[in-house]
Design a protein around this motif. Structure first.
Motif, PDB file in Angstrom:
ATOM      1  N   LEU A  92     -42.334 -44.273  42.777  1.00  0.00           N
ATOM      2  CA  LEU A  92     -43.467 -43.383  42.983  1.00  0.00           C
ATOM      3  C   LEU A  92     -44.794 -44.085  42.768  1.00  0.00           C
ATOM      4  O   LEU A  92     -44.912 -44.993  41.945  1.00  0.00           O
ATOM      5  N   GLY A  93     -45.804 -43.618  43.498  1.00  0.00           N
ATOM      6  CA  GLY A  93     -47.145 -44.180  43.400  1.00  0.00           C
ATOM      7  C   GLY A  93     -47.971 -43.508  42.322  1.00  0.00           C
ATOM      8  O   GLY A  93     -47.630 -42.434  41.818  1.00  0.00           O
ATOM      9  N   GLU A  94     -49.065 -44.157  41.981  1.00  0.00           N
ATOM     10  CA  GLU A  94     -49.921 -43.664  40.909  1.00  0.00           C
ATOM     11  C   GLU A  94     -50.831 -42.528  41.353  1.00  0.00           C
ATOM     12  O   GLU A  94     -51.280 -41.736  40.522  1.00  0.00           O
ATOM     13  N   SER A  95     -51.105 -42.427  42.635  1.00  0.00           N
ATOM     14  CA  SER A  95     -52.046 -41.414  43.104  1.00  0.00           C
ATOM     15  C   SER A  95     -51.399 -40.055  43.326  1.00  0.00           C
ATOM     16  O   SER A  95     -52.099 -39.039  43.329  1.00  0.00           O
ATOM     17  N   SER A  96     -50.098 -40.020  43.493  1.00  0.00           N
ATOM     18  CA  SER A  96     -49.442 -38.758  43.841  1.00  0.00           C
ATOM     19  C   SER A  96     -48.678 -38.127  42.690  1.00  0.00           C
ATOM     20  O   SER A  96     -48.387 -36.922  42.735  1.00  0.00           O
ATOM     21  N   GLN A  97     -48.311 -38.897  41.649  1.00  0.00           N
ATOM     22  CA  GLN A  97     -47.478 -38.369  40.580  1.00  0.00           C
ATOM     23  C   GLN A  97     -48.064 -38.760  39.225  1.00  0.00           C
ATOM     24  O   GLN A  97     -48.715 -39.797  39.087  1.00  0.00           O
ATOM     25  N   SER A  98     -47.788 -37.922  38.216  1.00  0.00           N
ATOM     26  CA  SER A  98     -48.255 -38.185  36.856  1.00  0.00           C
ATOM     27  C   SER A  98     -47.423 -39.310  36.226  1.00  0.00           C
ATOM     28  O   SER A  98     -46.371 -39.690  36.730  1.00  0.00           O
ATOM     29  N   GLU A 134     -45.749 -45.571  48.108  1.00  0.00           N
ATOM     30  CA  GLU A 134     -47.117 -45.766  48.599  1.00  0.00           C
ATOM     31  C   GLU A 134     -47.404 -47.246  48.852  1.00  0.00           C
ATOM     32  O   GLU A 134     -48.529 -47.703  48.691  1.00  0.00           O
ATOM     33  N   GLY A 135     -46.379 -47.988  49.275  1.00  0.00           N
ATOM     34  CA  GLY A 135     -46.568 -49.421  49.481  1.00  0.00           C
ATOM     35  C   GLY A 135     -47.583 -49.750  50.555  1.00  0.00           C
ATOM     36  O   GLY A 135     -48.384 -50.674  50.408  1.00  0.00           O
ATOM     37  N   SER A 136     -47.592 -49.004  51.656  1.00  0.00           N
ATOM     38  CA  SER A 136     -48.511 -49.293  52.749  1.00  0.00           C
ATOM     39  C   SER A 136     -49.931 -48.841  52.444  1.00  0.00           C
ATOM     40  O   SER A 136     -50.876 -49.289  53.098  1.00  0.00           O
ATOM     41  N   LEU A 137     -50.114 -47.952  51.458  1.00  0.00           N
ATOM     42  CA  LEU A 137     -51.428 -47.410  51.130  1.00  0.00           C
ATOM     43  C   LEU A 137     -52.049 -48.052  49.904  1.00  0.00           C
ATOM     44  O   LEU A 137     -53.229 -47.835  49.624  1.00  0.00           O
ATOM     45  N   ALA A 138     -51.280 -48.815  49.148  1.00  0.00           N
ATOM     46  CA  ALA A 138     -51.741 -49.350  47.867  1.00  0.00           C
ATOM     47  C   ALA A 138     -52.722 -50.496  48.057  1.00  0.00           C
ATOM     48  O   ALA A 138     -52.630 -51.268  49.017  1.00  0.00           O
ATOM     49  N   THR A 139     -53.662 -50.593  47.124  1.00  0.00           N
ATOM     50  CA  THR A 139     -54.526 -51.760  47.071  1.00  0.00           C
ATOM     51  C   THR A 139     -53.734 -52.946  46.518  1.00  0.00           C
ATOM     52  O   THR A 139     -52.597 -52.791  46.056  1.00  0.00           O
ATOM     53  N   ASP A 140     -54.338 -54.119  46.545  1.00  0.00           N
ATOM     54  CA  ASP A 140     -53.634 -55.300  46.043  1.00  0.00           C
ATOM     55  C   ASP A 140     -53.312 -55.166  44.555  1.00  0.00           C
ATOM     56  O   ASP A 140     -52.229 -55.576  44.108  1.00  0.00           O
ATOM     57  N   GLU A 141     -54.234 -54.585  43.777  1.00  0.00           N
ATOM     58  CA  GLU A 141     -53.987 -54.399  42.345  1.00  0.00           C
ATOM     59  C   GLU A 141     -52.861 -53.397  42.118  1.00  0.00           C
ATOM     60  O   GLU A 141     -51.969 -53.615  41.280  1.00  0.00           O
ATOM     61  N   GLU A 142     -52.887 -52.282  42.848  1.00  0.00           N
ATOM     62  CA  GLU A 142     -51.817 -51.298  42.721  1.00  0.00           C
ATOM     63  C   GLU A 142     -50.480 -51.877  43.178  1.00  0.00           C
ATOM     64  O   GLU A 142     -49.441 -51.623  42.560  1.00  0.00           O
ATOM     65  N   TYR A 143     -50.514 -52.660  44.237  1.00  0.00           N
ATOM     66  CA  TYR A 143     -49.282 -53.255  44.766  1.00  0.00           C
ATOM     67  C   TYR A 143     -48.637 -54.174  43.742  1.00  0.00           C
ATOM     68  O   TYR A 143     -47.406 -54.180  43.587  1.00  0.00           O
ATOM     69  N   GLU A 144     -49.445 -54.940  43.030  1.00  0.00           N
ATOM     70  CA  GLU A 144     -48.896 -55.826  42.001  1.00  0.00           C
ATOM     71  C   GLU A 144     -48.293 -55.036  40.849  1.00  0.00           C
ATOM     72  O   GLU A 144     -47.265 -55.436  40.291  1.00  0.00           O
ATOM     73  N   ARG A 145     -48.914 -53.911  40.487  1.00  0.00           N
ATOM     74  CA  ARG A 145     -48.329 -53.064  39.437  1.00  0.00           C
ATOM     75  C   ARG A 145     -47.023 -52.439  39.906  1.00  0.00           C
ATOM     76  O   ARG A 145     -46.050 -52.368  39.140  1.00  0.00           O
ATOM     77  N   TYR A 146     -46.994 -51.994  41.158  1.00  0.00           N
ATOM     78  CA  TYR A 146     -45.749 -51.445  41.706  1.00  0.00           C
ATOM     79  C   TYR A 146     -44.659 -52.509  41.739  1.00  0.00           C
ATOM     80  O   TYR A 146     -43.482 -52.225  41.463  1.00  0.00           O
ATOM     81  N   LEU A 147     -45.042 -53.739  42.068  1.00  0.00           N
ATOM     82  CA  LEU A 147     -44.065 -54.823  42.127  1.00  0.00           C
ATOM     83  C   LEU A 147     -43.482 -55.108  40.752  1.00  0.00           C
ATOM     84  O   LEU A 147     -42.267 -55.340  40.621  1.00  0.00           O
ATOM     85  N   ARG A 148     -44.320 -55.103  39.711  1.00  0.00           N
ATOM     86  CA  ARG A 148     -43.807 -55.328  38.352  1.00  0.00           C
ATOM     87  C   ARG A 148     -42.819 -54.239  37.961  1.00  0.00           C
ATOM     88  O   ARG A 148     -41.776 -54.527  37.347  1.00  0.00           O
ATOM     89  N   ARG A 149     -43.154 -52.998  38.281  1.00  0.00           N
ATOM     90  CA  ARG A 149     -42.217 -51.894  37.995  1.00  0.00           C
ATOM     91  C   ARG A 149     -40.921 -52.085  38.772  1.00  0.00           C
ATOM     92  O   ARG A 149     -39.824 -51.880  38.236  1.00  0.00           O
TER      93      ARG A 149
END
Length: 397
Positions: A92-98, A134-149
């Motif tokens: 899950l992405g940071e913008s859509s879920q708590s 939200e991989g296609s919508l994420a910024t580079d910073e968000e993408y790196e956080r998603y990748l770590r998760r």
């Protein structure tokens, strides 16, 4: 919260709360020795399989899955390669879920994947697209956080990169032609994965149906077993690209994830397709019986066996493992066991239960263990009090 996130809350975890520290005063230079007295592994003649299993293992919520998952064998065939198929985890992405929803979903994926990994012990792990919501919508910073998760959830730091394949899905790179090249390039940078991977005499060939890209480097090798993998079914809506794949590669089997982009909830069913590799046409569609998702039906083992053919190919659609999927009752991992001698191959589904079942199981386990601890403490105090009263009473002179 940190402790429960790092560990599965099982019966043996409660013991940590009551065990003494293994120190020896202020002494720092110590050597510790663990003493095991009489483990007594139970024999087959004296105890049932369940008693032996429960004695060998600690019964945790995710361990219950072993009872209802099929064995990943394929008849009497011994020389097998197993492939664990992970379809649409969609962290899950940071913008859509708590943060709590994200933490709960990450934990669900982490525990279920760890159990599947231990059960299958695969030679190869294939991620069939839609890795991030939200991989296609994420910024580079968000993408790196998603990748770590993502790397933490699926233990990528502990698995050799040569044993993992990643396919981008529409949620990873999007469908917008204006940004498709950019998002696809970013996916390749973070998820480095070959287009064709060899496993003994088996070739795993990645097909990009979104951009209709086809690698022809593996065509013409008649002595190889060719397995095509795709982020969405090729035979679901056959077109000219499907005919090209079948005629040029002549695959022996195809494995794909469900296409959720234009699918209504009532259309969200698992199917198997049959295709003709000579004409490139679809021959038949078979709906997969999902009645085996009944968690307590021990007799139900979702396993299929297919014979290799040079004329026809079977495409299997793998269910999603995401707990947030609209198909909340048809969740699971796929396992393909492939014969090196090209006699047959088998497909298994490791069904999962929705997150609500896991949460309820953990709460019940914690409640039961808390009750047991409370009863033990109460009984010990009562026993000590009764012993104290039974001692002779001495009055002061």
């Amino acid at each position: 919260i940190r402790w429960s996130d790092d560990r599965s809350v099982c019966a043996e975890d409660i013991l940590y709360l009551f065990w003494p520290s293994t120190t020896c005063g202020n002494i720092r230079e110590l050597h510790s020795v663990l003493l095991l007295a009489g483990p007594c592994i139970l024999g087959e003649s004296s105890q049932s399989w369940f008693i032996r299993w429960s004695d060998d293992r600690s019964v945790c919520a995710e361990d219950i899955l072993y009872l209802f998952w099929p064995s990943t064998t394929c008849g009497n065939i011994r020389e097998l390669h197993s492939v664990l198929l992970v379809a649409g985890p969609r962290i899950l992405g940071e913008s859509s879920q708590s943060w709590f929803i994200r933490w709960s979903d990450d934990r669900y994926l982490r525990k279920s994947f760890a159990t599947a990994l231990h059960h299958v012990k695969p030679d190869l792990i294939v991620f069939l697209g839609d890795l991030m919501e939200e991989g296609s919508l994420a910024t580079d910073e968000e993408y790196e956080r998603y990748l770590r998760r993502f790397r933490e959830i699926f233990q990528l730091d502990n698995i050799p990169s040569s044993k993992i394949l990643f396919i981008p899905g529409d949620r990873d790179i999007g469908r917008d032609l204006a940004t498709l090249n950019l998002t696809r390039s970013r996916f390749k940078v973070y998820f480095q994965s070959p287009t064709v991977l060899s496993l003994s005499n088996i070739q795993i060939i990645q097909i990009d149906k979104l951009q209709q890209l086809l690698s022809l480097s593996s065509s013409g090798k008649s002595n190889w077993t060719r397995i095509v993998i795709s982020q969405s079914p090729l035979l679901g809506a056959p077109d000219a690209f499907t005919e090209k794949v079948l005629q040029k590669l002549r695959p022996h089997a195809m494995l794909s994830a469900q296409d959720h982009s234009d699918m209504l909830p009532e259309d969200n069913v698992l199917v198997q397709f049959n295709g003709d590799v000579t004409t490139g046409k679809r021959l038949s569609v078979e709906t997969v019986d999902t009645s085996c998702t009944n968690f307590w039906d021990y007799e139900c083992k979702p396993t299929w066996r297919f014979q290799w053919s040079e004329r026809q190919v079977v495409e299997v659609v793998v269910p999603t493992c995401s707990g947030r999927s609209r198909a909340s009752t048809d969740l699971g991992y796929g396992v393909a066991t492939i014969d090196e001698r090209r006699e047959a191959w088998c497909y298994h589904i490791l069904w999962l239960q929705p997150q609500l079942y896991f949460v309820a199981t953990y709460l019940c386990a914690v409640a039961v263990m808390s009750a047991v601890v409370a009863v033990v403490i109460f009984c010990q105090r009562r026993y000590c009090h009764s012993r104290l009263k039974s001692l002779p009473q001495y009055k002061p002179l």
